[in-house]
Design a protein around this motif. Structure first.
Motif, mmCIF file in Angstrom:
data_model
loop_
_atom_site.group_PDB
_atom_site.id
_atom_site.type_symbol
_atom_site.label_atom_id
_atom_site.label_comp_id
_atom_site.label_asym_id
_atom_site.label_seq_id
_atom_site.Cartn_x
_atom_site.Cartn_y
_atom_site.Cartn_z
ATOM 1 N N ILE A 5 -24.643 37.500 109.633
ATOM 2 C CA ILE A 5 -25.484 37.563 108.303
ATOM 3 C C ILE A 5 -24.642 36.764 107.150
ATOM 4 C CG2 ILE A 5 -26.350 39.088 106.498
ATOM 5 C CD1 ILE A 5 -27.785 39.144 109.549
ATOM 6 N N CYS A 6 -25.345 36.070 106.364
ATOM 7 C CA CYS A 6 -24.714 35.627 105.157
ATOM 8 C C CYS A 6 -23.886 36.602 104.150
ATOM 9 C CB CYS A 6 -26.068 35.279 104.264
ATOM 10 S SG CYS A 6 -25.492 34.762 102.441
ATOM 11 N N GLN A 7 -22.856 36.163 103.726
ATOM 12 C CA GLN A 7 -21.679 37.060 103.120
ATOM 13 C C GLN A 7 -21.952 37.368 101.695
ATOM 14 O OE1 GLN A 7 -18.563 37.913 104.101
ATOM 15 N NE2 GLN A 7 -19.133 37.662 106.105
ATOM 16 N N ALA A 8 -23.300 36.786 101.238
ATOM 17 C CA ALA A 8 -23.492 36.993 99.887
ATOM 18 C C ALA A 8 -24.350 38.512 99.977
ATOM 19 C CB ALA A 8 -24.748 36.214 99.346
ATOM 20 N N VAL A 9 -23.748 39.314 98.606
ATOM 21 C CA VAL A 9 -24.205 40.750 98.566
ATOM 22 C C VAL A 9 -25.910 40.715 98.655
ATOM 23 C CG1 VAL A 9 -24.498 42.786 96.909
ATOM 24 C CG2 VAL A 9 -22.389 41.171 97.167
ATOM 25 N N GLY A 10 -26.285 41.559 99.556
ATOM 26 C CA GLY A 10 -27.802 41.751 99.544
ATOM 27 C C GLY A 10 -28.715 40.755 100.294
ATOM 28 N N CYS A 11 -28.089 39.736 100.769
ATOM 29 C CA CYS A 11 -28.648 38.666 101.408
ATOM 30 C C CYS A 11 -28.672 38.942 102.890
ATOM 31 C CB CYS A 11 -28.162 37.286 101.360
ATOM 32 S SG CYS A 11 -28.929 36.015 102.134
ATOM 33 N N ALA A 12 -29.898 38.664 103.560
ATOM 34 C CA ALA A 12 -30.178 39.191 104.986
ATOM 35 C C ALA A 12 -30.269 37.899 105.773
ATOM 36 C CB ALA A 12 -31.310 40.319 105.269
ATOM 37 N N CYS A 13 -30.061 36.945 105.342
ATOM 38 C CA CYS A 13 -30.329 35.589 105.868
ATOM 39 C C CYS A 13 -29.261 35.472 106.987
ATOM 40 C CB CYS A 13 -30.264 34.445 105.194
ATOM 41 S SG CYS A 13 -31.708 34.462 104.037
ATOM 42 N N THR A 14 -29.327 34.733 108.085
ATOM 43 C CA THR A 14 -28.486 34.501 109.010
ATOM 44 C C THR A 14 -27.825 33.149 108.649
ATOM 45 O OG1 THR A 14 -30.228 33.090 110.344
ATOM 46 C CG2 THR A 14 -29.799 35.374 111.120
ATOM 47 N N MET A 21 -21.817 31.474 104.057
ATOM 48 C CA MET A 21 -22.899 31.983 103.489
ATOM 49 C C MET A 21 -24.194 31.156 104.198
ATOM 50 S SD MET A 21 -22.013 32.368 99.477
ATOM 51 C CE MET A 21 -21.592 33.829 98.893
ATOM 52 N N CYS A 22 -25.402 31.540 103.964
ATOM 53 C CA CYS A 22 -26.363 30.988 104.506
ATOM 54 C C CYS A 22 -26.883 29.818 103.530
ATOM 55 C CB CYS A 22 -27.771 31.755 104.405
ATOM 56 S SG CYS A 22 -28.427 31.995 102.427
ATOM 57 N N THR A 23 -27.477 28.778 104.003
ATOM 58 C CA THR A 23 -27.622 27.512 103.472
ATOM 59 C C THR A 23 -28.073 27.400 101.995
ATOM 60 O OG1 THR A 23 -28.100 26.654 105.703
ATOM 61 C CG2 THR A 23 -28.256 25.055 103.782
ATOM 62 N N ASP A 24 -28.697 28.452 101.776
ATOM 63 C CA ASP A 24 -29.235 28.413 100.457
ATOM 64 C C ASP A 24 -28.152 28.899 99.616
ATOM 65 O OD1 ASP A 24 -31.827 27.609 100.873
ATOM 66 O OD2 ASP A 24 -32.736 29.548 100.649
ATOM 67 N N HIS A 25 -27.320 29.748 99.759
ATOM 68 C CA HIS A 25 -26.505 30.473 99.018
ATOM 69 C C HIS A 25 -25.198 29.492 98.802
ATOM 70 C CE1 HIS A 25 -27.920 34.752 99.048
ATOM 71 N NE2 HIS A 25 -27.788 34.546 97.758
ATOM 72 N N TRP A 26 -24.721 28.734 99.977
ATOM 73 C CA TRP A 26 -23.652 27.830 99.938
ATOM 74 C C TRP A 26 -24.235 26.929 99.079
ATOM 75 C CZ3 TRP A 26 -19.089 27.572 100.917
ATOM 76 C CH2 TRP A 26 -18.221 26.550 101.092
HETATM 77 ZN ZN ZN Z 1 -27.585 34.005 101.868
#
Ligand code: ZN
Length: 95
Positions: A5-14, A21-26
């Protein structure tokens, strides 16, 4: 195999195991933070220098990215940095 799972707080994306992080957050991270994370990770992988210190550099860079993301998403209250925990564990081990 459990999803990573993405390391961003509250993100459940793989995310991929090679990504932080997930691609969006990165993609949303400021370039200096991305550069810092990649530089710390590469330094740790190369292993030139003190491994424990290099790893803490990585943790601190990840903490900063997580904090930045959480702040931007109004989740700063849920952000818990890892670096102080790691430092406390090491201090306890050193005693
Ligand atoms: Zn994310």
């Amino acid at each position: 195999m459990p999803a990573i799972i993405c390391q961003a707080v509250g993100c459940a994306c793989t995310r991929r195991s090679s990504q932080f992080m997930c691609t969006d957050h990165w993609k949303r991270l400021p370039m200096p933070l991305r550069t810092q994370i990649n530089a710390c990770w590469r330094a740790w992988r190369r292993g030139e220098g003190e491994r424990d210190a290099l790893w803490l550099d990585c943790i601190e860079a990840w903490d900063e990215a997580k904090r930045w993301t959480a702040e931007g998403e109004g989740r700063l209250g849920q952000f818990v940095p890892d670096a102080p925990r790691i430092r406390a564990l090491r201090a306890a081990r050193a005693r």
